[in-house]
Write an enzyme that holds these catalytic residues in place. Structure first.
Site, PDB file in Angstrom:
ATOM      1  CD  GLU A 174      -2.965   0.881   2.392  1.00 31.94           C
ATOM      2  OE1 GLU A 174      -2.736   0.032   3.285  1.00 31.94           O
ATOM      3  OE2 GLU A 174      -3.966   1.610   2.387  1.00 31.94           O
ATOM      4  N   GLY A 215      -8.435   5.031   7.211  1.00 29.77           N
ATOM      5  CA  GLY A 215      -9.275   4.936   8.410  1.00 29.77           C
ATOM      6  C   GLY A 215      -8.688   3.985   9.427  1.00 29.77           C
ATOM      7  CB  ALA A 216      -8.038   0.566   9.497  1.00 32.07           C
ATOM      8  CB  SER A 217      -3.265   1.137   8.022  1.00 30.78           C
ATOM      9  OG  SER A 217      -3.407   1.396   6.624  1.00 30.78           O
ATOM     10  CB  THR A 218      -1.276   6.239   8.704  1.00 30.91           C
ATOM     11  OG1 THR A 218      -0.820   7.371   7.966  1.00 30.91           O
ATOM     12  CG2 THR A 218      -0.351   5.982   9.895  1.00 30.91           C
ATOM     13  CD  GLN A 219      -0.614   2.687   4.583  1.00 34.95           C
ATOM     14  OE1 GLN A 219      -0.994   2.006   5.559  1.00 34.95           O
ATOM     15  NE2 GLN A 219      -1.445   3.448   3.928  1.00 34.95           N
TER      16      GLN A 219
END
Ligand code: GTP
Ligand code: CA
Length: 508
Positions: A174, A215-219
């Site tokens: 991602e 909403g649930a992860s950040t990269q």
């Protein structure tokens, strides 16, 4: 005096030969020009299409891309022509009723059938990539996750496209594909073919880092000039003949929805009689939350306390400084086994170059009017603080058209973004303006989907496709130009150096 007959015949014969050769030469040039024109007449536009479904934790979007088939290995030729936001929540919310996951995609896929010409649908690839919402569902119940994926697969197979798979992509993918997307769209993968390579010290542009907040992860993903000390965070790409050493990390549970849950869960101990005063919501704002629902996320379940009430009456107090303290508490900065970490013991090299921040970074900062590149970090903080201090009924009155779910969370989201970037990743007022908050780039959404498709359709070659320094048209044009020039030179010489009639023997 009469010229000898033979000499006269010879001269006439000479003249005929020269005229014949001249005519032949001119004919040759005309046919050269004709061939050049015919050869370079624009080919019938042969357009190709691709469909990528971004099955995110909060929602699914269906993106349609198009590109000219004959140029598909060139950089920057693929563009987004349509986005369809699927109604309802993300597919991971259908764990208990997986058939509805597939059904939810029908409307947007029918839209795709209207956008893509029927005769090309069979050859149009369709990819579905699911992100952190499905990663969390798989952690909770792998069977449910499988059932949801097979439901969406059955639906996608029922359409007349070339279904290429539905899978949960990794956080690393991602991050990587988001980085590829924005650099592809920004034109940073300049092909140094043509005359570029002859320009002394020509330096292809630097690449931009990619910051993606879901909403649930950040990269976070960027090209690092320094050693990447942890293997899991290290990627190596070879694109268009250039090598890239990339750092990437995906923080599961640090998307803004899960981070809000973490912040609330950490505060439950302070609740009295189920009333939880929360400084991250505007004063006067109230919402009820079920603690079972809150703890159902694998990001939160480990924070469950036995004294937690079954429901929470959350009441906003709109205090930015207290919200900041709560938000910073979800980043663990106590341990680091590398030379440098961001948070939770994760290695991170120093931040290099410019960054494109997209998805929720953009949604939130755009609402707060904070996407202006020249705005200082202090000014940004003041703006968020001011928004948090506004009473809820005033905010609601000013923005009647914005969904309450989004509007009620801008104080938290703004505070979270500031602390994720500064306290989490280490941005400061010095490099704050190296961050660009991006929604779209040249009409295509910044996000992982374009990069995903470019990779799976092999449209980004590792090596530069050979291309002569001159384009075909340029080469032919030059050929014609110099041929005509040659004819003119020959004619001029002939006209200017041939003996004038009066000097011909026997006339004087
Ligand atoms: N304010 C606002 N928030 C939005 C909008 N669209 C999505 N969001 C919210 O922004 C956050 C991130 O949205 P997305 O980028 O779609 O996240 P996602 O892909 O569903 O989540 P991941 O699977 O973690 O990547 C979520 O909390 C969404 O509810 C919007 O148009 N405006
Ligand atoms: Ca996302």
């Amino acid at each position: 005096m009469d010229e000898p007959k033979a000499a006269k015949q010879k001269k006439t014969w000479h003249k005929k030969v020269i005229i014949f050769l001249g005519a032949l030469f001119v004919l040759g040039v005309i046919s050269l020009v004709a061939i050049a024109v015919v050869q370079n007449k624009p080919l019938p536009k042969n357009i190709k299409y691709g469909i990528v479904l971004d099955a995110g934790s909060s929602h699914t979007s269906v993106y349609i891309y198009e590109w000219p088939a004959e140029k598909e290995n060139d950089t920057g030729v693929v563009q987004q022509i349509n986005e369809c936001k699927v109604e309802g929540n993300g597919i991971s919310s259908y764990g208990h009723e997986p058939l509805k996951a597939g059904l939810s995609l029908q409307k947007c896929m029918n839209k795709a059938r209207q956008v893509i010409p029927e005769k090309q649908q069979r050859e149009t690839p369709v990819y579905l990539g699911a992100t952190a919402g499905m990663r969390l569902l798989r952690l909770t119940n792998a069977t449910m996750a499988e059932e949801v994926l097979s439901s969406v697969e059955n639906t996608l197979r029922s359409f007349p496209f070339d279904f290429q798979g539905a899978r949960i992509i990794t956080g690393q993918e991602e991050g990587a594909y988001g980085w590829i997307t924005i650099n592809y769209l920004l034109g940073n993968f300049i092909q140094d073919s043509g005359w570029f390579k002859y320009i002394p010290n020509f330096k292809p542009t630097e690449t931009s880092g990619a910051l993606d907040l879901g909403g649930a992860s950040t990269q976070i993903t960027f090209e690092s000039k320094r050693e990447i000390e942890s293997q899991e965070n290290s990627l190596h790409f070879r694109l268009y003949g250039k090598s890239y050493d990339i750092y990437t990390h995906s923080f599961l549970c640090y998307g803004k929805d899960q981070a809000l849950r973490l912040q609330i869960a950490n505060s439950i101990k302070d609740a009295t009689d189920s009333i939880l005063l929360d400084p991250c919501f505007n004063s006067g704002y109230r919402r009820n939350a079920s603690t079972n629902d809150l703890y159902s996320s694998p990001c939160i379940s480990k924070l469950r306390i036995p004294t937690a009430p079954s429901t929470l009456d959350i009441r906003g107090t709109g205090n930015y400084q207290l919200c900041k303290r709560n938000v910073q508490a979800i980043f663990n900065r106590t341990h680091c086994t590398y030379s440098h970490c961001s948070f939770n013991g994760v290695f991170q090299p120093s931040l290099d170059g410019t960054f494109g921040a997209f998805s929720a970074y953009y949604f939130v900062m755009n609402f707060l009017n904070l996407t202006n590149e020249q705005m200082s970090l202090d000014k940004v903080k003041e703006t968020v603080e001011r928004h948090c201090s506004r009473p809820w009924d005033e905010v609601k009155k000013d923005f009647p058209k914005i969904k309450e779910k989004y509007l009620s969370e801008y104080c938290f989201s703004g505070t979270y973004i500031l602390n994720l970037l500064e306290y989490g990743y280490g941005f400061s007022s010095e490099n704050w303006n190296d961050i660009r908050f991006l929604g779209k780039i040249k009409d295509s959404d910044a996000g992982w989907t374009l990069g995903y498709m470019l990779n799976l359709t092999n449209m980004i070659p590792a090596e530069l496709p050979y291309s002569p320094p001159l384009s075909h048209a340029g080469y032919t044009g030059l050929m014609v130009f110099f041929s005509i020039l040659l004819v003119c030179i020959i004619l001029t010489c002939w006209l200017s150096f041939r003996k004038p009639k009066c000097l011909h023997k026997g006339i004087i």
